[in-house]
Write a protein that holds these residues in place. Structure first.
Motif, PDB file in Angstrom:
ATOM      1  N   VAL A  35      55.150  65.680  31.470  1.00 13.06           N
ATOM      2  CA  VAL A  35      54.024  64.615  32.508  1.00 13.06           C
ATOM      3  C   VAL A  35      53.981  63.433  31.894  1.00 13.06           C
ATOM      4  N   SER A  36      53.946  63.180  30.869  1.00 10.79           N
ATOM      5  CA  SER A  36      54.246  61.872  29.913  1.00 10.79           C
ATOM      6  C   SER A  36      55.295  61.096  30.095  1.00 10.79           C
ATOM      7  N   ALA A  37      56.171  61.831  30.159  1.00 16.68           N
ATOM      8  CA  ALA A  37      58.130  60.902  30.059  1.00 16.68           C
ATOM      9  C   ALA A  37      58.430  60.044  30.668  1.00 16.68           C
ATOM     10  N   THR A  38      58.969  59.318  30.781  1.00 10.19           N
ATOM     11  CA  THR A  38      59.412  57.932  30.691  1.00 10.19           C
ATOM     12  C   THR A  38      60.763  58.522  31.901  1.00 10.19           C
ATOM     13  N   ILE A  39      61.617  59.074  31.827  1.00  7.83           N
ATOM     14  CA  ILE A  39      62.709  59.816  31.930  1.00  7.83           C
ATOM     15  C   ILE A  39      62.883  61.187  31.438  1.00  7.83           C
ATOM     16  N   GLY A  40      63.221  61.675  32.475  1.00  3.92           N
ATOM     17  CA  GLY A  40      64.058  63.123  32.272  1.00  3.92           C
ATOM     18  C   GLY A  40      65.340  63.524  32.228  1.00  3.92           C
ATOM     19  N   LEU A  41      66.049  63.831  30.904  1.00  4.68           N
ATOM     20  CA  LEU A  41      67.475  63.358  30.926  1.00  4.68           C
ATOM     21  C   LEU A  41      68.226  64.518  31.065  1.00  4.68           C
ATOM     22  N   HIS A  42      68.709  65.087  31.671  1.00  6.72           N
ATOM     23  CA  HIS A  42      70.173  65.825  31.842  1.00  6.72           C
ATOM     24  C   HIS A  42      71.820  65.338  31.708  1.00  6.72           C
ATOM     25  N   THR A  43      72.228  66.394  30.895  1.00  6.62           N
ATOM     26  CA  THR A  43      74.239  65.970  30.413  1.00  6.62           C
ATOM     27  C   THR A  43      74.712  67.379  31.020  1.00  6.62           C
ATOM     28  N   MET A  44      74.392  68.014  31.794  1.00  6.31           N
ATOM     29  CA  MET A  44      75.163  69.365  31.274  1.00  6.31           C
ATOM     30  C   MET A  44      76.718  68.733  32.844  1.00  6.31           C
ATOM     31  N   TRP A  45      77.756  68.892  32.408  1.00  7.99           N
ATOM     32  CA  TRP A  45      78.794  68.907  32.956  1.00  7.99           C
ATOM     33  C   TRP A  45      79.035  70.562  34.709  1.00  7.99           C
ATOM     34  N   ASN A  46      78.293  70.065  36.090  1.00  7.56           N
ATOM     35  CA  ASN A  46      78.950  70.638  36.491  1.00  7.56           C
ATOM     36  C   ASN A  46      78.033  71.766  36.594  1.00  7.56           C
ATOM     37  N   GLU A  47      76.914  71.551  36.443  1.00  7.85           N
ATOM     38  CA  GLU A  47      75.990  72.583  36.527  1.00  7.85           C
ATOM     39  C   GLU A  47      75.820  72.669  37.833  1.00  7.85           C
ATOM     40  N   HIS A  48      75.500  74.485  37.894  1.00  7.70           N
ATOM     41  CA  HIS A  48      75.643  74.599  39.546  1.00  7.70           C
ATOM     42  C   HIS A  48      74.383  74.607  40.523  1.00  7.70           C
ATOM     43  N   PHE A  49      73.262  74.144  39.731  1.00  9.27           N
ATOM     44  CA  PHE A  49      72.149  73.869  40.871  1.00  9.27           C
ATOM     45  C   PHE A  49      71.317  73.193  39.570  1.00  9.27           C
ATOM     46  N   GLY A  50      70.380  73.572  38.486  1.00  6.79           N
ATOM     47  CA  GLY A  50      69.955  72.577  38.021  1.00  6.79           C
ATOM     48  C   GLY A  50      68.101  72.485  38.220  1.00  6.79           C
ATOM     49  N   ILE A  51      67.266  73.886  37.641  1.00  7.60           N
ATOM     50  CA  ILE A  51      65.749  73.988  37.966  1.00  7.60           C
ATOM     51  C   ILE A  51      65.656  72.963  37.122  1.00  7.60           C
ATOM     52  N   GLY A  52      66.077  72.834  35.980  1.00 13.02           N
ATOM     53  CA  GLY A  52      64.981  71.716  34.984  1.00 13.02           C
ATOM     54  C   GLY A  52      65.027  70.152  35.572  1.00 13.02           C
ATOM     55  N   VAL A  53      66.664  70.077  36.141  1.00 15.42           N
ATOM     56  CA  VAL A  53      66.262  68.592  37.587  1.00 15.42           C
ATOM     57  C   VAL A  53      64.989  68.784  38.108  1.00 15.42           C
ATOM     58  N   VAL A  54      64.545  69.629  38.731  1.00 18.61           N
ATOM     59  CA  VAL A  54      63.705  69.820  39.425  1.00 18.61           C
ATOM     60  C   VAL A  54      62.976  69.692  39.013  1.00 18.61           C
ATOM     61  N   GLU A  55      62.364  70.155  37.744  1.00 21.96           N
ATOM     62  CA  GLU A  55      60.922  70.760  37.333  1.00 21.96           C
ATOM     63  C   GLU A  55      60.460  68.979  37.117  1.00 21.96           C
ATOM     64  N   CYS A  56      61.626  67.665  36.761  1.00 20.88           N
ATOM     65  CA  CYS A  56      61.251  67.218  35.862  1.00 20.88           C
ATOM     66  C   CYS A  56      60.875  65.650  36.643  1.00 20.88           C
ATOM     67  N   MET A  57      61.791  66.394  38.465  1.00 17.14           N
ATOM     68  CA  MET A  57      60.965  64.773  39.383  1.00 17.14           C
ATOM     69  C   MET A  57      59.863  65.498  39.806  1.00 17.14           C
ATOM     70  N   ALA A  58      59.359  67.190  40.024  1.00 20.23           N
ATOM     71  CA  ALA A  58      58.216  67.630  40.467  1.00 20.23           C
ATOM     72  C   ALA A  58      56.882  67.064  39.052  1.00 20.23           C
ATOM     73  N   ALA A  59      57.445  66.691  38.315  1.00 18.71           N
ATOM     74  CA  ALA A  59      56.404  66.373  36.944  1.00 18.71           C
ATOM     75  C   ALA A  59      56.405  64.945  37.218  1.00 18.71           C
ATOM     76  N   GLY A  60      57.126  63.965  37.999  1.00 20.78           N
ATOM     77  CA  GLY A  60      56.729  63.053  38.042  1.00 20.78           C
ATOM     78  C   GLY A  60      57.801  61.858  37.152  1.00 20.78           C
ATOM     79  N   THR A  61      58.330  62.734  35.861  1.00 20.98           N
ATOM     80  CA  THR A  61      59.717  62.104  35.462  1.00 20.98           C
ATOM     81  C   THR A  61      60.820  61.020  36.236  1.00 20.98           C
ATOM     82  N   ILE A  62      60.995  60.326  36.282  1.00 23.14           N
ATOM     83  CA  ILE A  62      62.401  59.235  36.439  1.00 23.14           C
ATOM     84  C   ILE A  62      63.496  59.852  35.700  1.00 23.14           C
TER      85      ILE A  62
END
Length: 498
Positions: A388-415
């Motif tokens: 919630v306090s972060a400015t950027i949510g970072l993800h670097t996995m090549w060919n992640e099949h989905f990416g639940i962590g990315v969805v959580e970052c978007m919901a939390a309000g990080t870019i």
């Protein structure tokens, strides 16, 4: 000629044995149905107590089917040891807040070690797949269902249940066991976590591995094509499954359920005082404090990564890109001292812990150890605070099949800044109603440049991206998943209950 006769005799004997097994298993199912008075659906999930995204799919699937089909009984094949069925269900309730509306029967399998990668130091894919066939046979002989659902991606169990057990079969594929991308990596002799350096440097070994992958892909496609219904978790997985299983008429995308309610309750930073922030930003010439706000305190802006410390998550890329960002920003206002990288994740074993030590060493080598924090196995409340306090949510996995962590970052309000491949590229970080929801990159330089762009955005521009991202994650709710799952399985289920 004697060899030919012997081969024919052995083939005939094998067919008779298989036919006998099929008849025997059909008899067991008839006996069971006479006792239970109705059909049964069985899910094959050897790690149902693991508590990950795949397990959330299992429990949401069961809940949806139980509510829709009250006269059907349900079974879960699991290899978990040292726990009871009640403890497994309680774990699902605590981790996912999911309570099943009625009981489910657990069949505890004894030979889960047959599908564990550690059992096969070489030819791991083939070993695990053959092991899954033996584990599937153990499951089938313990309980013969009417509908078999593989919810963990063990495609080689499908023909066992379809041809020997005479069951209808369905599968939910989180990621393909082998993919065309894996073949490309080996063909081009690129070193990666699943392509060792000594193989990538040797043309003969690379050619042998390509042949091995091609033969395995053929067998994998034949096994997967046995499925009556195929559900995949993303567009990326869909493309690979269609190329390998070749059953487009039976295949559909069913996005996995992501529980983001805990993040949606938190107001987006800047929503309440958007106009005031924009005025302060202009007055200060675009300078911000550590929270991305104009004026105020001097807390650091954080760039947060969430993911287990596994090699495919590519934390090396995150640290190197962050080091380049610090070089670009320099020591002035909003520079090095105003930024920090927070790596949040879990360690499964000693190998992961050794990897963390290696990453710490890389930070020392690059001179960024004072700006990088490692947070291992943190509780959810702390994870939520960091996101919630972060400015950027970072993800670097090549060919992640989905990416639940990315969805959580978007919901939390990080870019979100995610890898330009796989599920994040095709399904998650995509425009929502014509509005941008995040950023994508694929190299150290492009990640550093994207982070610099995000940090330079005005508060109103950031808020617009955050709003679009948060609105877009509604596609991945429990309700959407259950509706799509029921639609995909309706034809099979209607055959059972009619």
């Amino acid at each position: 000629m004697p060899c030919v006769y012997l081969s024919l005799a052995l083939t005939l004997l094998l067919l008779l044995v298989l036919l006998g097994l099929r008849v025997w298993l059909q008899g067991r199912r008839k006996t069971r149905r006479a006792q239970d008075g109705g059909p049964a659906v069985a899910f094959f999930h050897p790690y149902c107590n693991a508590g990950g995204g795949g397990e959330r799919v299992l429990w949401c699937s069961l809940r949806a089917l139980m509510n829709r089909y009250p006269n059907v009984s349900f079974v879960v094949y699991t290899g978990d040891k040292g726990v009871t069925g009640e403890q497994v269900l309680e774990g699902a309730r605590q981790r996912f807040n999911i309570t099943l509306p009625r009981p489910v029967t657990f069949i505890f399998l004894r030979h889960r070690g047959l599908v564990e990668a550690a059992s096969y130091p070489h030819f791991t894919l083939l070993g695990q797949s053959l092991g899954s066939m033996f584990l599937g046979w153990e499951a089938l002989t313990a309980f013969v269902p009417d509908l078999y659902v593989d919810s963990m991606g063990y495609a080689f169990t499908l023909p066992i249940f379809r041809y020997l057990g005479s069951c209808k079969v369905a599968s939910y594929v989180h990621y393909p066991t082998v993919s065309t991308d894996m073949l490309t990596v080996v063909r081009e002799r690129n070193p990666r976590f699943n392509n060792a350096d000594f193989i990538s440097r040797n043309p003969v070994l690379s050619a042998v591995k390509v042949l091995y992958y091609c033969l395995f892909a053929l067998l994998y496609g034949l096994a997967g094509s046995c499925s009556d219904v195929v559900m995949v978790n993303s567009t990326w997985t869909l493309g690979h499954i269609l190329a390998l299983w070749r059953c487009p008429g039976r295949t559909s995308v069913v996005y996995p359920p992501c529980d983001v309610r805990a993040f949606l309750d938190v107001p987006l930073e800047g929503e309440e005082d958007e106009d005031e922030l924009e005025e302060d930003w202009e007055e200060l010439g675009g300078e911000e404090d550590g929270r991305g706000r104009a004026g105020g305190d001097t807390k650091c802006q954080s760039i947060v990564s969430v993911g287990q410390f596994r090699p495919e998550k590519d934390h090396l890329l995150q640290i190197r890109a962050f080091a380049k960002l610090l070089d670009r920003k320099g020591d002035g206002p909003g520079g090095r001292e105003a930024l920090r990288l927070v790596l949040i994740g879990g360690c499964r074993n000693q190998e992961d812990e050794d990897r963390v030590l290696m990453l710490r060493g890389l930070c020392q080598e690059l001179g960024v150890s004072d700006r990088v924090d490692f947070k291992l196995n943190v509780p959810f409340d702390e994870l939520k605070r960091e996101l919630v306090s972060a400015t950027i949510g970072l993800h670097t996995m090549w060919n992640e099949h989905f990416g639940i962590g990315v969805v959580e970052c978007m919901a939390a309000g990080t870019i979100v800044l995610a890898h330009k491949s796989g599920g994040p590229k095709l399904d998650i970080v995509v425009p929502h109603e014509g509005r941008q929801t995040g950023f994508l990159a694929d190299s150290e330089d492009s990640y550093a440049a994207a982070m610099e762009i995000i940090l330079a955005l005005t508060p109103s521009a950031r808020l617009e991206i955050k709003r679009a991202a948060r609105e877009s994650v509604g596609r991945f709710s429990d309700q959407e998943f259950e509706a799509c799952f029921l639609a995909a399985t309706e034809a099979l289920m209607s055959q059972l209950v009619r």
